[in-house]
Design a protein around this motif. Structure first.
Motif, PDB file in Angstrom:
ATOM      1  N   PHE A  48       0.836  -1.197   0.000  1.00  0.00           N
ATOM      2  CA  PHE A  48       0.000   0.000   0.000  1.00  0.00           C
ATOM      3  C   PHE A  48       0.868   1.243   0.000  1.00  0.00           C
ATOM      4  CE2 PHE A  48       0.682  -0.878   4.508  1.00  0.00           C
ATOM      5  CZ  PHE A  48       0.892   0.372   5.066  1.00  0.00           C
ATOM      6  N   TYR A  49       0.241   2.366  -0.338  1.00  0.00           N
ATOM      7  CA  TYR A  49       0.919   3.654  -0.242  1.00  0.00           C
ATOM      8  C   TYR A  49       0.055   4.587   0.583  1.00  0.00           C
ATOM      9  CZ  TYR A  49      -2.140   5.179  -4.106  1.00  0.00           C
ATOM     10  OH  TYR A  49      -3.214   5.476  -4.896  1.00  0.00           O
ATOM     11  N   GLN A  50       0.717   5.533   1.223  1.00  0.00           N
ATOM     12  CA  GLN A  50       0.019   6.415   2.142  1.00  0.00           C
ATOM     13  C   GLN A  50       0.643   7.803   2.074  1.00  0.00           C
ATOM     14  OE1 GLN A  50       0.060   5.049   6.246  1.00  0.00           O
ATOM     15  NE2 GLN A  50      -1.995   5.879   6.499  1.00  0.00           N
ATOM     16  N   ASP A  51      -0.184   8.785   1.720  1.00  0.00           N
ATOM     17  CA  ASP A  51       0.275  10.167   1.695  1.00  0.00           C
ATOM     18  C   ASP A  51       0.353  10.693   3.121  1.00  0.00           C
ATOM     19  OD1 ASP A  51       0.285  10.205  -1.108  1.00  0.00           O
ATOM     20  OD2 ASP A  51      -1.815  10.795  -1.190  1.00  0.00           O
ATOM     21  N   THR A  63       4.774  10.683   0.213  1.00  0.00           N
ATOM     22  CA  THR A  63       4.060   9.415   0.116  1.00  0.00           C
ATOM     23  C   THR A  63       5.020   8.315   0.534  1.00  0.00           C
ATOM     24  OG1 THR A  63       2.739  10.227  -1.746  1.00  0.00           O
ATOM     25  CG2 THR A  63       2.822   7.849  -1.427  1.00  0.00           C
ATOM     26  N   ASP A 136      -0.754   5.054 -11.118  1.00  0.00           N
ATOM     27  CA  ASP A 136      -0.531   5.582  -9.767  1.00  0.00           C
ATOM     28  C   ASP A 136      -0.565   4.512  -8.684  1.00  0.00           C
ATOM     29  OD1 ASP A 136      -0.060   8.138 -10.580  1.00  0.00           O
ATOM     30  OD2 ASP A 136      -1.994   8.941  -9.930  1.00  0.00           O
ATOM     31  N   ASN A 137      -1.264   3.408  -8.934  1.00  0.00           N
ATOM     32  CA  ASN A 137      -1.357   2.357  -7.913  1.00  0.00           C
ATOM     33  C   ASN A 137      -0.461   1.158  -8.238  1.00  0.00           C
ATOM     34  OD1 ASN A 137      -2.832   1.336 -10.073  1.00  0.00           O
ATOM     35  ND2 ASN A 137      -4.339   0.343  -8.762  1.00  0.00           N
ATOM     36  N   THR A 158      -2.882  -0.609  -2.610  1.00  0.00           N
ATOM     37  CA  THR A 158      -4.046   0.089  -2.084  1.00  0.00           C
ATOM     38  C   THR A 158      -3.605   1.421  -1.497  1.00  0.00           C
ATOM     39  OG1 THR A 158      -3.842  -1.071   0.025  1.00  0.00           O
ATOM     40  CG2 THR A 158      -5.348  -2.013  -1.582  1.00  0.00           C
ATOM     41  N   LYS A 159      -4.527   2.359  -1.470  1.00  0.00           N
ATOM     42  CA  LYS A 159      -4.238   3.679  -0.921  1.00  0.00           C
ATOM     43  C   LYS A 159      -4.862   3.764   0.471  1.00  0.00           C
ATOM     44  CE  LYS A 159      -4.712   8.593  -1.673  1.00  0.00           C
ATOM     45  NZ  LYS A 159      -5.207   9.678  -2.527  1.00  0.00           N
ATOM     46  N   LYS A 160      -4.028   4.098   1.448  1.00  0.00           N
ATOM     47  CA  LYS A 160      -4.509   4.273   2.819  1.00  0.00           C
ATOM     48  C   LYS A 160      -4.785   5.757   3.051  1.00  0.00           C
ATOM     49  CE  LYS A 160      -3.552   0.004   4.546  1.00  0.00           C
ATOM     50  NZ  LYS A 160      -3.273  -0.712   5.736  1.00  0.00           N
TER      51      LYS A 160
END
Length: 174
Positions: A48-51, A63, A136-137, A158-160
């Protein structure tokens, strides 16, 4: 006179056309030369990635890309994470040896030296061509095994939720 104008137009247009066509070939994704592993020596169990954004003006934003592996062979070295046209160093944690994070700062300013002196301008870091075309994902993990560099594409990060860091420590007293 008309044929002379046509000849001049062709002479001027032809080099531009050839240059444009040669750039089209050069602009193709370098990814064609790189092959993705279909059966890597690990399994991705979470990606996952998280800003994040700092609570102070100078704190910046960024990020973080998190990837957790299972069944990773001991001789596998996770090197980099390719994400959003950036190459991020994959940082591991000794307490959690199968978890890696890549840190991307959004506000990173490049200092470019513009000077009449070419020696001073030579200090500029040339930009690196990004070898993959990713959504982007998506991310690519660069890993080494038996002295050979390999790549594995993760297509569904997934975006957190955003992490807003506070302005100051609320427990801090003046």
């Amino acid at each position: 006179m008309k044929t002379k104008m046509k000849t001049i137009a062709i002479i001027l247009t032809l080099p531009i056309l050839l240059f444009a066509l040669s750039n089209c070939g050069g602009a193709q994704n370098i990814e064609k030369n790189l092959e993705f592993s279909q059966n890597p020596p690990f399994k991705v169990v979470d990606a996952f990635y998280q800003d994040w954004v700092a609570g102070v003006k100078e704190g910046g934003s960024g990020t973080n890309v998190h990837i957790t592996f299972s069944e990773k062979e001991d001789n596998v070295v996770i090197q980099n994470i390719y994400f959003r046209n950036q190459i991020l160093e994959a940082k591991g944690n000794i307490n959690e040896p199968n978890k890696y994070v890549g840190y991307l700062r959004h506000d990173k300013q490049r200092d470019i030296v513009m000077d009449n002196d070419p020696i001073k301008e030579a200090q500029n870091t040339p930009s690196i061509d990004f070898p993959f075309q990713l959504a982007d994902n998506q991310a690519v993990v660069e890993y080494w095994i038996n002295g050979k560099k390999n790549y594995f594409k993760i297509s569904n990060l997934t975006k957190k939720d955003l992490i807003p860091y506070p302005q100051a420590n609320p427990n801090q007293h003046e």
